[in-house]
Motif scaffolding. Structure first.
Motif, PDB file in Angstrom:
ATOM      1  N   THR A  98      54.388  36.215   3.624  1.00  0.00           N
ATOM      2  CA  THR A  98      54.568  35.416   4.844  1.00  0.00           C
ATOM      3  C   THR A  98      55.611  36.025   5.772  1.00  0.00           C
ATOM      4  OG1 THR A  98      56.140  34.018   3.607  1.00  0.00           O
ATOM      5  CG2 THR A  98      53.860  33.253   3.781  1.00  0.00           C
ATOM      6  N   VAL A 101      53.753  38.506   7.767  1.00  0.00           N
ATOM      7  CA  VAL A 101      52.903  37.872   8.786  1.00  0.00           C
ATOM      8  C   VAL A 101      53.742  37.380   9.962  1.00  0.00           C
ATOM      9  CG1 VAL A 101      51.412  35.885   9.235  1.00  0.00           C
ATOM     10  CG2 VAL A 101      51.107  37.219   7.158  1.00  0.00           C
ATOM     11  N   VAL A 114      46.876  39.549   5.175  1.00  0.00           N
ATOM     12  CA  VAL A 114      46.171  38.274   5.322  1.00  0.00           C
ATOM     13  C   VAL A 114      45.114  38.124   4.230  1.00  0.00           C
ATOM     14  CG1 VAL A 114      44.656  36.940   6.840  1.00  0.00           C
ATOM     15  CG2 VAL A 114      46.653  38.095   7.785  1.00  0.00           C
ATOM     16  N   GLU A 115      44.432  39.214   3.898  1.00  0.00           N
ATOM     17  CA  GLU A 115      43.432  39.140   2.834  1.00  0.00           C
ATOM     18  C   GLU A 115      44.085  38.816   1.494  1.00  0.00           C
ATOM     19  OE1 GLU A 115      41.513  42.897   2.951  1.00  0.00           O
ATOM     20  OE2 GLU A 115      40.279  42.432   4.722  1.00  0.00           O
ATOM     21  N   GLU A 118      44.947  35.202   1.484  1.00  0.00           N
ATOM     22  CA  GLU A 118      43.736  34.397   1.253  1.00  0.00           C
ATOM     23  C   GLU A 118      43.403  34.357  -0.233  1.00  0.00           C
ATOM     24  OE1 GLU A 118      39.093  34.196   2.855  1.00  0.00           O
ATOM     25  OE2 GLU A 118      40.425  35.834   3.454  1.00  0.00           O
ATOM     26  N   VAL A 160      49.685  32.366  10.756  1.00  0.00           N
ATOM     27  CA  VAL A 160      48.529  33.266  10.682  1.00  0.00           C
ATOM     28  C   VAL A 160      47.727  33.212  11.981  1.00  0.00           C
ATOM     29  CG1 VAL A 160      46.372  33.736   9.451  1.00  0.00           C
ATOM     30  CG2 VAL A 160      48.424  33.097   8.173  1.00  0.00           C
ATOM     31  N   LYS A 163      49.487  35.104  14.736  1.00  0.00           N
ATOM     32  CA  LYS A 163      49.474  36.553  14.556  1.00  0.00           C
ATOM     33  C   LYS A 163      48.094  37.141  14.817  1.00  0.00           C
ATOM     34  CE  LYS A 163      52.283  39.932  13.417  1.00  0.00           C
ATOM     35  NZ  LYS A 163      53.561  40.126  14.107  1.00  0.00           N
ATOM     36  N   LEU A 164      47.049  36.434  14.380  1.00  0.00           N
ATOM     37  CA  LEU A 164      45.680  36.949  14.539  1.00  0.00           C
ATOM     38  C   LEU A 164      45.019  36.446  15.817  1.00  0.00           C
ATOM     39  CD1 LEU A 164      44.341  36.633  10.877  1.00  0.00           C
ATOM     40  CD2 LEU A 164      45.327  38.623  12.004  1.00  0.00           C
ATOM     41  N   ASN A 168      41.625  33.838  12.570  1.00  0.00           N
ATOM     42  CA  ASN A 168      42.029  33.766  11.175  1.00  0.00           C
ATOM     43  C   ASN A 168      40.866  33.335  10.292  1.00  0.00           C
ATOM     44  OD1 ASN A 168      42.557  31.575  12.926  1.00  0.00           O
ATOM     45  ND2 ASN A 168      43.472  30.428  11.253  1.00  0.00           N
ATOM     46  N   PHE A 172      42.505  29.348   6.330  1.00  0.00           N
ATOM     47  CA  PHE A 172      43.739  29.029   7.045  1.00  0.00           C
ATOM     48  C   PHE A 172      43.536  27.987   8.147  1.00  0.00           C
ATOM     49  CE2 PHE A 172      44.446  33.377   5.450  1.00  0.00           C
ATOM     50  CZ  PHE A 172      45.589  33.160   4.705  1.00  0.00           C
TER      51      PHE A 172
END
Length: 825
Positions: A98, A101, A114-115, A118, A160, A163-164, A168, A172
């Motif tokens: 985290t 991220v 992130v993967e 997840e 998340v 950031k994405l 996401n 999430f």
């Protein structure tokens, strides 16, 4: 195990050196994984080794060197890196991921991080993370690390997504993540339950903090939709689970307590379930007590009846909490009986408080009622007076229902209060709250168990017993007819079903004869015939009517019903309207002067207003040539009868007027042009309007519009609004508008919502009737002040209808402004 433990720190140092020097990272990670497995997994690591592991993972996830992530082949990256984070201690791994991220600027491995996150969630590592923190709390772990983990657990979907940029993965999404977090909390609570049964110490505080912070962030629905049903089942017959659940909510900090309590109250399936989940929280925690007994009952009113039943039923289910139930009832009755609260609170809040009072009464025991009987009686007398003084029918009916219910509770053996009001679904719902329904528990039936069948048979028998009296009642006439047929009497009776009573009384044919009958005749049949024929006679003989118009208007104003004639009030009003439309100026002057005179009842003053409005409507309506003059009087568009809601009629009129001024461009069949004629009201509008607006602030010994007779003031205000609207093309419309605006300005802060609704309707009628150019020339400063007042009403007025009318007026002002801008100078 002790001999192998140092292998993990050594493997960590070698992996960190390889990562820094650009060595064989793959081999170092494989060695670290083997050392961790040999040590017995992440759970076997000491606190110092966990800290070293966390530092290494932070370096690993943020390393930009070629020896880092980008230098590994895809296969090794998929296996070694994922296993490093997924198999590592949950708290350090989650903190490192985290942190990567949330770090500002571009990341070298964001997608992979992130993967891994997840996969971390899908393998249930959240529960391991919270369990580690719970164990650390029992051993006095680092509070700074726990606070950091708490924030990152709750805010992970936001981090998340930021950031994405919204791209996401579905796990999430808040609607997916927080139920997953709820499942993780249940798993942690299960481990805590097992530890307690084994005699081991552990802390539940971190889980409570997670729950509180999630709820205060507005995600009660997502997480409690998982927690509440599971905890409801687990606490049914297990006292340890009940204690765990009580401790879970007791450890929530006060700053988050309101959101948690509200979530449980809203989602509990009943008061008994809420009692199992919260225990005596309201007794132990002052914040929870304030939320349950004050905020949810007295300060807020948007919750359902089920929430009220949960709250008050919860207070009634334990001896320690019943004292709070009595206290809540006293405070509710104090608010219900406050004249200030009745005047300034929205109708929805007063209905909410009335429901709460009825539910409280349903939970009181006989001994409790006996101990506070005098207090209940005092509150009932004060409250019913305040409600009956209200101008709104809904508020008056609420007062009647609550007073009846209190009277029924305190006078079980003697006479009780009984009011007359219209029964509807809302009334039946309120009365049903006085009957306490015990919680129903569904018990699964066992094979061969015939209890359900016996219950169904019993219910069927009850229904059949209820139907039997009706069946017998229907059978009785047939039996009697059979007995008559079997009679020995051979005489056949005459058929008199078509016979009618012969009426020899004829209605008078002259107006003066009608006056004599109405003032001095003792013949009841002749009196009935006269009142029925009077309207038609007045309209057919206008010349004769004008000779005695004022005298006839006086007689009709004071006329009392002698017999039980059907529709007497309507017949009298129609006769008054006929007299007023036949000779408008002298009769209008008489009626408006009598409105402010002494020795008239409120009913007579309201009758005067009703007659003026209906007559003005009739005279302003276009007359069709060749038809009777009173054709439009049979169905007036506006009628202020005692039971009608004139504010609704007024809003319909304004809506129709706005609709008529809206231009629409469309193809289709053209509308048939309506017949038109002169508007008879325009030339005499001032005789109706100005006398009513002159003396409103002069109190009489029997009549005080600005005091206790505010109901008549509300009717007067609505009447003036309608008269202003009907005078749209009158010569004096600008003067009327200015006078009406001054009248509104003097009363704009009136405490009665019905009066304020009428004042706002006056503004609407003034804006629609006075020409826009006259408004701009003569009333510029007044309109600016009115605009500021309307904005204040929209923001602060407790009545929803007032806010809606104020918004409508502001829109009308905006439309007038645009219209003036489009007119060429």
């Amino acid at each position: 195990m002790a001999a192998e433990a140092p292998a993990v720190p050594r493997a960590l140092r070698e992996a960190a050196a390889a990562l820094s020097a650009g060595g064989d990272v793959a081999a170092a990670l494989s060695a670290l994984q083997a050392a961790l497995e040999a040590a017995g997994g992440a759970a076997a690591l000491a606190e110092r080794e966990r800290a070293q592991f966390g530092a290494f993972l932070r370096r690993l996830v943020g390393s930009p060197r070629p020896g880092g992530l980008d230098s590994l082949p895809a296969a090794q990256r998929e296996g070694l890196w994922r296993s490093c984070f997924v198999e590592a201690p949950a708290a350090p791994a989650f903190a490192a991921l985290t942190e990567a991220v949330a770090a500002p600027g571009p990341s070298f491995c964001l997608i992979t991080v992130v993967e891994v996150l997840e996969q971390f969630l899908q393998k249930g590592r959240l529960s391991a993370l919270m369990w580690e923190v719970c164990q650390q709390q029992a051993q006095a772990g680092s509070p700074e690390l726990q606070e950091t983990l708490l924030s990152r657990i709750v805010c992970l979907p936001d981090h998340v997504s930021n950031k994405l940029q919204g791209k996401n993965p579905p796990v999430f999404f808040p609607q997916n993540y927080f139920p997953l977090l709820g499942d993780a909390i249940i798993q942690v609570l299960q481990k805590i339950s097992d530890s307690l049964r084994d005699g081991l110490d552990c802390s539940i505080t971190f889980v409570s903090h997670v729950l509180g912070k999630v709820c205060v962030h507005g995600r009660q629905k997502e997480i409690l939709s998982v927690l509440v049903p599971r905890l409801t089942d687990l606490t049914k017959s297990d006292c340890i689970w009940q204690r765990i659940c009580w401790r879970l909510v007791e450890c929530v900090p006060d700053r988050w307590m309101e959101a948690v309590v509200l979530g449980f109250v809203q989602r509990a399936s009943g008061a008994d379930v809420l009692s199992r989940l919260l225990g005596n929280l309201v007794v132990k925690n002052k914040k929870a007590q304030f939320v349950v007994t004050q905020k949810l009952l007295l300060l807020q009113y948007g919750y359902t009846t089920g929430v009220l039943q949960n709250i008050l039923g919860y207070l009634s289910l334990d001896s320690l909490r019943r004292a709070l139930l009595i206290k809540v009832l006293q405070e509710l009755l104090e608010t219900w009986g406050s004249s200030s609260a009745v005047k300034h609170s929205p109708a929805e809040q007063q209905q909410y408080i009335s429901k709460a009072i009825l539910i409280c009464l349903s939970h009181l025991k006989d001994s409790e009622i006996e101990s506070c009987r005098q207090e209940l009686l005092t509150s009932m007398m004060a409250g019913v007076k305040c409600h009956l003084d209200s101008s709104l029918p809904q508020i008056r009916r609420l007062g009647m229902i609550v007073a009846e219910s209190i009277s029924l509770k305190i006078n079980t053996d003697g006479p009780v209060l009984k009011f007359q009001y219209e029964e509807d679904n809302e009334t039946r719902e309120l009365k049903s709250l006085l009957i306490q329904t015990p919680p129903c528990c569904v018990v699964p039936s066992l094979p061969g168990d015939d209890r359900n069948e016996r219950a169904d048979a019993t219910l069927l028998a009850v229904l059949e017993s209820n139907e039997k009296p009706h069946t017998a009642a229907h059978a009785t006439p047939d039996e009697e007819s059979d007995a008559e047929l079997d009679s020995d009497d051979d005489l056949i009776p005459y058929d008199m079903s078509e016979d009618k009573e012969l009426k020899t009384t004829k209605a008078p044919v002259y107006i003066r004869d009608c006056i004599e009958v109405l003032t001095g005749s003792e013949d009841v049949d002749k009196w009935d015939a006269t009142i029925k024929a009077l309207e038609s006679l007045v309209r057919k003989n206008p010349a004769a009517t004008k000779e005695v118009s004022v005298e006839l208007a006086k007689i009709l104003l004071h006329l009392e019903e002698k017999t039980c004639i059907e529709g007497f009030a309507d017949l009298r009003q129609r006769a008054q309207v006929a007299v007023l439309t036949t000779d408008p100026i002298p009769v209008a002057q008489y009626l408006t002067s009598q409105f402010y005179s002494l020795n008239y009842s409120l009913r007579q003053r309201v009758d005067i207003l009703d007659v003026l409005v209906v007559a003005a409507q009739e005279m302003s309506h276009p007359k069709v040539r060749g038809k009777n003059k009173h054709s439009s009087a049979q169905k007036p568009c506006i009628q202020l009868l005692p039971g009608s809601d004139s504010s609704k009629d007024w809003r319909r009129i304004v809506d129709d007027r706005i609709k008529s001024k809206t231009r629409r461009f469309a193809k289709g069949q053209s509308q048939v042009e309506q017949d038109s004629g002169p508007n008879e009201f325009n030339s005499i509008a001032g005789h109706f309007f100005f006398p009513l607006i002159q003396n409103f602030d002069r109190p009489l010994s029997t009549f005080d519009l600005l005091g206790e007779d505010h109901f008549v003031l509300g009717r007067l205000v609505h009447t003036l609004a309608i008269l202003m609207y009907l005078a749209v093309n009158a010569m004096a419309v600008t003067t009327m508008g200015k006078a009406l605006l001054e009248f509104v300005w003097a009363l704009r802060f009136h405490t009665d919502s019905y009066v304020r609704q009428g004042l706002l309707s006056c503004i609407s009628s003034m804006l629609l009737s006075v020409p826009a150019e006259h408004l701009l020339e003569d009333l510029t400063e007044e309109l600016l002040e009115t605009q500021s007042w309307l904005a204040d009403v929209i923001e602060k007025d407790p009545d929803g209808d007032c806010r809606r009318l104020a918004l409508q007026n502001l829109l009308l002002m905006e439309n007038l402004k645009k219209k003036l801008e489009t007119i060429p100078s």
